[in-house]
Write a protein that holds these residues in place. Structure first.
Motif, PDB file in Angstrom:
ATOM      1  N   ILE A 231     -17.387   6.653  37.661  1.00  0.00           N
ATOM      2  CA  ILE A 231     -16.191   7.063  38.389  1.00  0.00           C
ATOM      3  C   ILE A 231     -15.109   7.565  37.435  1.00  0.00           C
ATOM      4  O   ILE A 231     -14.226   8.330  37.826  1.00  0.00           O
ATOM      5  CB  ILE A 231     -15.665   5.891  39.249  1.00  0.00           C
ATOM      6  CG1 ILE A 231     -16.642   5.606  40.390  1.00  0.00           C
ATOM      7  CG2 ILE A 231     -14.298   6.201  39.829  1.00  0.00           C
ATOM      8  CD1 ILE A 231     -16.278   4.396  41.222  1.00  0.00           C
ATOM      9  N   GLU A 233     -13.171   9.721  34.479  1.00  0.00           N
ATOM     10  CA  GLU A 233     -13.097  11.173  34.369  1.00  0.00           C
ATOM     11  C   GLU A 233     -14.252  11.747  33.565  1.00  0.00           C
ATOM     12  O   GLU A 233     -14.685  12.871  33.812  1.00  0.00           O
ATOM     13  CB  GLU A 233     -11.770  11.596  33.727  1.00  0.00           C
ATOM     14  CG  GLU A 233     -10.578  11.492  34.669  1.00  0.00           C
ATOM     15  CD  GLU A 233      -9.354  12.192  34.110  1.00  0.00           C
ATOM     16  OE1 GLU A 233      -9.467  12.790  33.014  1.00  0.00           O
ATOM     17  OE2 GLU A 233      -8.307  12.143  34.761  1.00  0.00           O
ATOM     18  N   ILE A 237     -19.592  11.087  38.274  1.00  0.00           N
ATOM     19  CA  ILE A 237     -18.868  11.150  39.550  1.00  0.00           C
ATOM     20  C   ILE A 237     -17.454  11.655  39.326  1.00  0.00           C
ATOM     21  O   ILE A 237     -16.964  12.538  40.041  1.00  0.00           O
ATOM     22  CB  ILE A 237     -18.851   9.777  40.240  1.00  0.00           C
ATOM     23  CG1 ILE A 237     -20.278   9.336  40.598  1.00  0.00           C
ATOM     24  CG2 ILE A 237     -18.000   9.817  41.503  1.00  0.00           C
ATOM     25  CD1 ILE A 237     -20.367   7.937  41.183  1.00  0.00           C
ATOM     26  N   GLY A 238     -16.778  11.109  38.320  1.00  0.00           N
ATOM     27  CA  GLY A 238     -15.411  11.538  38.050  1.00  0.00           C
ATOM     28  C   GLY A 238     -15.315  13.004  37.704  1.00  0.00           C
ATOM     29  O   GLY A 238     -14.400  13.710  38.158  1.00  0.00           O
ATOM     30  N   ARG A 240     -17.349  15.324  38.676  1.00  0.00           N
ATOM     31  CA  ARG A 240     -17.585  16.086  39.910  1.00  0.00           C
ATOM     32  C   ARG A 240     -16.312  16.190  40.741  1.00  0.00           C
ATOM     33  O   ARG A 240     -16.008  17.241  41.302  1.00  0.00           O
ATOM     34  CB  ARG A 240     -18.678  15.427  40.744  1.00  0.00           C
ATOM     35  CG  ARG A 240     -20.091  15.884  40.401  1.00  0.00           C
ATOM     36  CD  ARG A 240     -21.097  15.152  41.276  1.00  0.00           C
ATOM     37  NE  ARG A 240     -22.436  15.664  41.107  1.00  0.00           N
ATOM     38  CZ  ARG A 240     -23.245  15.363  40.110  1.00  0.00           C
ATOM     39  NH1 ARG A 240     -22.815  14.556  39.164  1.00  0.00           N
ATOM     40  NH2 ARG A 240     -24.462  15.874  40.047  1.00  0.00           N
ATOM     41  N   LEU A 241     -15.579  15.096  40.819  1.00  0.00           N
ATOM     42  CA  LEU A 241     -14.337  15.127  41.585  1.00  0.00           C
ATOM     43  C   LEU A 241     -13.360  16.138  40.988  1.00  0.00           C
ATOM     44  O   LEU A 241     -12.678  16.862  41.719  1.00  0.00           O
ATOM     45  CB  LEU A 241     -13.710  13.732  41.619  1.00  0.00           C
ATOM     46  CG  LEU A 241     -14.505  12.663  42.389  1.00  0.00           C
ATOM     47  CD1 LEU A 241     -13.833  11.302  42.251  1.00  0.00           C
ATOM     48  CD2 LEU A 241     -14.649  13.039  43.857  1.00  0.00           C
ATOM     49  N   TRP A 244     -14.670  19.573  41.862  1.00  0.00           N
ATOM     50  CA  TRP A 244     -14.417  19.915  43.268  1.00  0.00           C
ATOM     51  C   TRP A 244     -12.947  20.259  43.476  1.00  0.00           C
ATOM     52  O   TRP A 244     -12.623  21.150  44.270  1.00  0.00           O
ATOM     53  CB  TRP A 244     -14.835  18.755  44.165  1.00  0.00           C
ATOM     54  CG  TRP A 244     -16.316  18.504  44.144  1.00  0.00           C
ATOM     55  CD1 TRP A 244     -17.277  19.334  43.651  1.00  0.00           C
ATOM     56  CD2 TRP A 244     -16.995  17.346  44.615  1.00  0.00           C
ATOM     57  NE1 TRP A 244     -18.520  18.769  43.770  1.00  0.00           N
ATOM     58  CE2 TRP A 244     -18.378  17.538  44.359  1.00  0.00           C
ATOM     59  CE3 TRP A 244     -16.583  16.150  45.206  1.00  0.00           C
ATOM     60  CZ2 TRP A 244     -19.340  16.595  44.713  1.00  0.00           C
ATOM     61  CZ3 TRP A 244     -17.551  15.210  45.544  1.00  0.00           C
ATOM     62  CH2 TRP A 244     -18.907  15.426  45.313  1.00  0.00           C
ATOM     63  N   LYS A 245     -12.063  19.556  42.771  1.00  0.00           N
ATOM     64  CA  LYS A 245     -10.640  19.864  42.894  1.00  0.00           C
ATOM     65  C   LYS A 245     -10.358  21.265  42.368  1.00  0.00           C
ATOM     66  O   LYS A 245      -9.594  22.035  42.962  1.00  0.00           O
ATOM     67  CB  LYS A 245      -9.811  18.822  42.141  1.00  0.00           C
ATOM     68  CG  LYS A 245      -8.313  19.001  42.319  1.00  0.00           C
ATOM     69  CD  LYS A 245      -7.530  17.892  41.639  1.00  0.00           C
ATOM     70  CE  LYS A 245      -6.025  18.093  41.831  1.00  0.00           C
ATOM     71  NZ  LYS A 245      -5.236  17.017  41.175  1.00  0.00           N
ATOM     72  N   ASN A 283     -21.376  21.637  44.543  1.00  0.00           N
ATOM     73  CA  ASN A 283     -21.139  21.498  45.986  1.00  0.00           C
ATOM     74  C   ASN A 283     -21.248  22.894  46.580  1.00  0.00           C
ATOM     75  O   ASN A 283     -20.331  23.711  46.440  1.00  0.00           O
ATOM     76  CB  ASN A 283     -19.761  20.890  46.246  1.00  0.00           C
ATOM     77  CG  ASN A 283     -19.525  20.597  47.725  1.00  0.00           C
ATOM     78  OD1 ASN A 283     -19.764  21.437  48.590  1.00  0.00           O
ATOM     79  ND2 ASN A 283     -19.059  19.396  48.017  1.00  0.00           N
TER      80      ASN A 283
END
Length: 525
Positions: A231, A233, A237-238, A240-241, A244-245, A283
């Motif tokens: 999670i 950065e 997962i981090g 990817r977030l 996506w942003k 994504n």
């Protein structure tokens, strides 16, 4: 017709199996012509394709938009060929066997590739298509043992993937599968016994193998401690977030899209975080919104929602559940770049559509095919003159081919034209920088690069500052270097592919070594 179309699409999928979209300019001509011979596709799908092609008029990489338009003709062909259900079943069985052979061979050799786009991820995504079909055959057909064996193999391959992008759809799909079987009269006790036997078989197979690949995959990717670490950065997962942003920011800045197929080329101009730079948004849906625009994104969601919902409400629900599983993986991973996945995803969607809806109207099909044939003729017809710019609209491979053998003045002119076609593509500025010999020209290019791509690389700041310092402009050099240090602190490690294992790339290593020395020299007397 279904036999012909299904056979051709089966052959094309196997031929394209190991290929990545960005490795080829366009599919073979016969693949695009396949769309002519197949059954009609719905108007909404033609509209989705046409909107992507229409973006060539405002695309930041128009050549890429044409190329992806050709590839997406093959996706439409796969959609139409999905009407041949038994051919699609045969294809899934072949993909299942290929995936098992590949992943088990790699595991036996001690190679575990649990990362986006790897053979593990691709095979796991493909296995999701067969899971609900095999389960229904186990509980509702005359060959329960065969269905159970197929379900065991498909489940085993999905678990081998080590991909949360596969595990999450698998879990949700399993819950829906149990609920639907129960609603159709299969007792919970029978469901529990059957699925328990399958899980026991999966565990027994894994225990029998000395390298226990499923346990290894689950141990590396499914533990609680792994979820917590990822999670951050710098975790998968981090990051990817953050990606996506960034992609959402692209979509908000360009409501019509930056141009179908442009993501990889223009992302550096839209970066919000240094080092968060990948070939794909991980994504497919967000990438569609960013490159194809919000209208195209809405059409894709409409098509998926209508077809899958109709399929879920009919006897075609196992097909709808399998197709939904494959399409769900595209929301988390990079496999949307792979024809082997995308053509299967569209073929599965076409299989559901064929069972629940009439074919599209003939006039829309003729109009779409005419536009598709026009695109094929434009791309493949003989060309004379400055084809890289005038015909292929600055497409990178075409420009690189055209540069071969040209004298320096002509190379420079061609690159200037390519820049006009690709105003936010870093590659063309890099080529121009390689060609530049005069200090003033290099300075102008570097200043343009750090303005347009401020978070692409610290080395552009370093070279510009060195160039300014060498010209006696110490104050300007100091300002440029300080901006670079603000974006890329000396302890910055980045998250580009070279740093996945915590190692500094040569670019960041050079920055850490040379930037402090240059700063000390600029601050001296």
């Amino acid at each position: 017709m279904q036999l012909l179309g299904g056979s051709l699409i089966l052959g094309s999928l196997l031929w394209l199996w190991p290929q990545v979209l960005t490795h080829y300019e366009a599919p073979p001509l016969w693949l695009a012509l396949l769309a002519v011979a197949l059954a009609r596709v719905p108007p909404s799908l033609w509209a989705w394709w046409a909107l992507g092609l229409l973006g060539v008029f405002w695309s930041l990489t128009p050549g890429n938009t044409l190329v992806l338009g050709l590839w997406e003709l093959a996706y439409l062909a796969a959609f139409a060929a999905g009407r041949w259900l038994w051919g699609l079943v045969g294809l899934n069985l072949l993909l299942l066997g290929h995936g098992l052979l590949t992943t088990l061979t790699l595991a036996w050799a001690g190679l575990a590739m649990y990362f986006s786009g790897s053979s593990h991820y691709v095979a796991g995504a493909q296995a999701l298509a067969l899971v609900p079909l095999a389960a229904v055959w186990m509980f509702r057909s005359r060959w329960p043992l065969l269905g159970g064996l197929l379900l065991t193999a498909a489940l085993y391959l999905a678990l081998l993937s080590g991909a949360r992008a596969v595990y999450l759809p698998l879990l949700l799909g399993a819950l829906l599968l149990v609920w639907r079987l129960w609603r159709e009269g299969v007792g919970l006790g029978r469901i529990g016994l059957g699925l328990g036997a399958v899980l026991a078989a999966v565990a027994a197979i894994d225990l029998a193998l000395p390298f226990s690949p499923v346990q290894n995959a689950l141990g590396l990717k499914a533990t609680l401690s792994k979820q917590v670490s990822d999670i951050s950065e710098l975790g998968s997962i981090g990051s990817r977030l953050l990606m996506w942003k960034q992609t959402l920011n692209m979509a908000l800045e360009a409501p019509l899209g930056t141009g179908n197929g442009s993501f990889r080329e223009v992302l550096a101009a839209y970066q919000q975080y240094p080092g968060i730079l990948f070939n794909s948004a991980h994504n497919y849906y967000l990438e569609t919104a960013a490159t194809g625009g919000w209208l195209r994104f809405g059409l894709l969601l409409y098509l998926l929602g209508v077809v899958l919902w109709r399929g879920w409400r009919t006897a075609a629900w196992p097909w709808a559940l399998g197709a939904g599983g494959v399409w769900a993986t595209l929301a988390f991973d990079v496999t949307g770049m792979y024809p082997a996945v995308m053509m299967l995803a569209f073929a599965l969607l076409g299989a559901v559509h064929a069972q629940v809806a009439p074919p599209g109207r003939a006039r829309w099909n003729l109009l779409g095919l005419g536009l598709g044939l026009g695109l094929i003729v434009w791309w493949y017809a003989p060309c004379a003159g400055n084809c890289a710019i005038e015909r292929y609209l600055g497409y990178r491979p075409a420009v690189l081919r055209a540069l071969e053998g040209l004298p320096p003045p002509e190379r420079q002119h061609l690159l200037e034209q390519a820049t006009l076609r690709n105003p936010k593509s870093l590659w063309v500025y890099r080529l121009r920088l390689d060609e530049a010999r005069e200090a003033s020209e290099r300075r102008a290019l570097l200043e343009k690069i750090v303005r347009t791509f401020p978070l692409a690389s610290p080395l552009y700041y370093l070279e510009l500052a060195q160039l300014l310092a060498g010209s006696g402009l110490k104050e300007e050099a100091r300002r440029v270097l300080e901006v670079g240090l603000q974006h890329f602190p000396l302890d910055f490690r980045g998250y580009e592919p070279a740093n996945f294992f915590g190692l500094l790339s040569p670019a960041y290593q050079r920055w850490r070594e040379e930037a402090p020395r240059l700063r000390a020299r600029l601050e001296g007397p």
